[in-house]
Scaffold this active site. Structure first.
Site, short mmCIF file in Angstrom:
data_model
loop_
_atom_site.label_atom_id
_atom_site.label_comp_id
_atom_site.label_asym_id
_atom_site.label_seq_id
_atom_site.Cartn_x
_atom_site.Cartn_y
_atom_site.Cartn_z
N ASP A 210 0.90 -1.15 -0.21
CA ASP A 210 0.05 -0.02 -0.02
C ASP A 210 0.83 1.23 0.05
O ASP A 210 2.19 1.04 0.22
CB ASP A 210 -0.96 0.00 1.37
CG ASP A 210 -1.79 1.32 1.43
OD1 ASP A 210 -2.35 1.57 0.29
OD2 ASP A 210 -2.04 1.91 2.45
N SER A 211 0.26 2.34 -0.18
CA SER A 211 0.99 3.75 -0.19
C SER A 211 1.60 3.93 0.99
O SER A 211 2.39 4.70 1.49
CB SER A 211 0.12 4.83 -0.66
OG SER A 211 -1.10 4.88 0.18
N CYS B 198 -4.07 -1.06 -2.04
CA CYS B 198 -4.02 0.65 -2.31
C CYS B 198 -5.19 0.69 -3.53
O CYS B 198 -4.94 0.11 -4.79
CB CYS B 198 -2.91 1.27 -2.53
SG CYS B 198 -3.06 2.99 -2.96
N GLU C 163 -6.01 9.16 10.03
CA GLU C 163 -4.55 9.01 10.64
C GLU C 163 -4.22 9.78 11.56
O GLU C 163 -3.50 9.36 12.62
CB GLU C 163 -3.59 9.22 9.50
CG GLU C 163 -3.68 8.41 8.34
CD GLU C 163 -2.36 8.47 7.28
OE1 GLU C 163 -1.53 9.14 7.59
OE2 GLU C 163 -2.37 7.48 6.66
N CYS D 127 -11.19 3.45 -0.82
CA CYS D 127 -9.85 3.66 -0.22
C CYS D 127 -9.49 2.86 0.96
O CYS D 127 -10.40 2.52 1.62
CB CYS D 127 -10.03 5.24 0.26
SG CYS D 127 -8.26 6.00 1.22
N HIS E 228 -8.35 3.51 3.82
CA HIS E 228 -8.61 4.06 5.12
C HIS E 228 -10.03 3.84 5.58
O HIS E 228 -10.43 3.75 6.79
CB HIS E 228 -8.17 5.36 5.29
CG HIS E 228 -6.77 5.76 5.23
ND1 HIS E 228 -6.00 5.13 4.27
CD2 HIS E 228 -5.93 6.29 6.02
CE1 HIS E 228 -4.52 5.38 4.45
NE2 HIS E 228 -4.59 6.07 5.58
N1 DGL Z 1 -4.13 4.04 0.12
C1 DGL Z 1 -4.44 5.07 -0.50
C2 DGL Z 1 -5.74 4.57 -1.16
O1 DGL Z 1 -6.21 3.49 -0.96
C3 DGL Z 1 -4.98 6.17 0.41
C4 DGL Z 1 -3.74 7.06 1.03
C5 DGL Z 1 -2.90 7.70 -0.04
O2 DGL Z 1 -3.45 8.69 -0.73
O3 DGL Z 1 -1.75 7.25 -0.14
O4 DGL Z 1 -6.24 5.00 -2.50
#
Ligand code: DGL
Length: 262
Positions: free
Chosen positions: A6-7, A69, A149, A181, A183
């Protein structure tokens, strides 16, 4: 070994679902905390990072790759598959699209996600190919990632921002909402409440975990069985005490991070 990237740390929502369904597989996670967020970056940059993250996981022994992600899943999958033709990739867009297609009755579907995910237009393409009568209504929700976060999961400010993002979608009469997303599963309760009883939610972390579990039940030895309840190995590209706190919040347990530098 199942590789997940993931990012940042939000993809641990996917790890949580994988652990529930696949307790006998070792999970290797990489969160690109040094370069997060991806959701505000161009598809070209996201793609470059996705290739590097995949290389890292494969070098450490991952046999399948789960792209947790949403931003990567909506921009980079064709290039990842082309760059690593022998690797089975799982991503969060296709199973979420399929679930929404099954759930909707009135053919009005809503989606919230990062700007890059929304602008990729991938869901629009998939739905119009599957059923041209489906109307997809999207709204980027960039403030939700930092709020989550910060741990502001129940604050009134978060509730009112969620409400604001959902109003234009509700006004269209959606009956299904994709949480596009990593999160957002942490805000599922508030989102469900603000979306209203008529709206069914699609949680990509659950959908991709179901897909991976089904695949592994047909291809038992692909990812290699290990001892039950093995702890996931969580690597990141940058460590701060705050990242440890965020990781713990996503996984619901204390977790120690390992650092990898490029
Ligand atoms: N992991 C990213 C997503 O699911 C969210 C956080 C980011 O912008 O890196 O799109």
């Amino acid at each position: 070994m199942i590789g997940v990237f993931d990012s940042g740390l939000g993809g641990l929502t996917v790890v949580k679902e994988l652990l529930k369904r696949l307790p006998n597989y070792k999970i290797l996670y990489f969160g690109d905390t040094a370069r997060t967020p991806y959701g505000t970056k161009s598809p070209e940059t996201v793609c470059k990072y996705a290739i590097e993250n995949t290389r890292f996981l494969l070098a450490r022994g991952a046999k399948i790759i789960v792209v947790a992600c949403h931003t990567v899943s909506s921009t980079s999958i064709p290039i990842l598959r082309e760059s690593f033709p022998d690797v089975p990739f799982f991503e969060v867009v296709t199973p979420s699209f399929k679930k929404a297609l099954r759930l909707t009755k009135n053919k009005k579907i809503g989606l919230i996600g990062t700007r890059t995910t929304v602008e990729s237009g991938i869901y629009q393409r998939l739905f119009s190919e599957a059923d041209p009568e489906i109307k997809l209504y999207t709204n980027p929700a960039p403030l939700l990632v930092p709020l989550i976060e910060e741990g502001w999961l129940k604050k009134p400010e978060t509730r009112s921002i969620v409400k604001k993002y959902l109003i234009p979608l509700k006004m269209r009469g959606i009956d299904t909402l994709i949480l596009a997303c990593t999160h957002y599963p942490l805000l599922k309760k508030i989102i469900a409440e603000k979306a209203g009883k008529r709206v069914r939610l699609v949680d990509p972390s659950e959908e991709v975990a179901i897909e991976v579990a089904e695949y592994l039940s047909r291809q038992e030895n692909v990812a290699g069985v290990v001892e039950p309840n093995g702890e996931p190995e969580v690597w990141v590209s940058d460590i701060t005490p705050n990242f440890e706190r965020i990781a713990g919040m996503f996984l619901n347990r204390k977790i120690s991070l390992k650092k990898f530098s490029w």
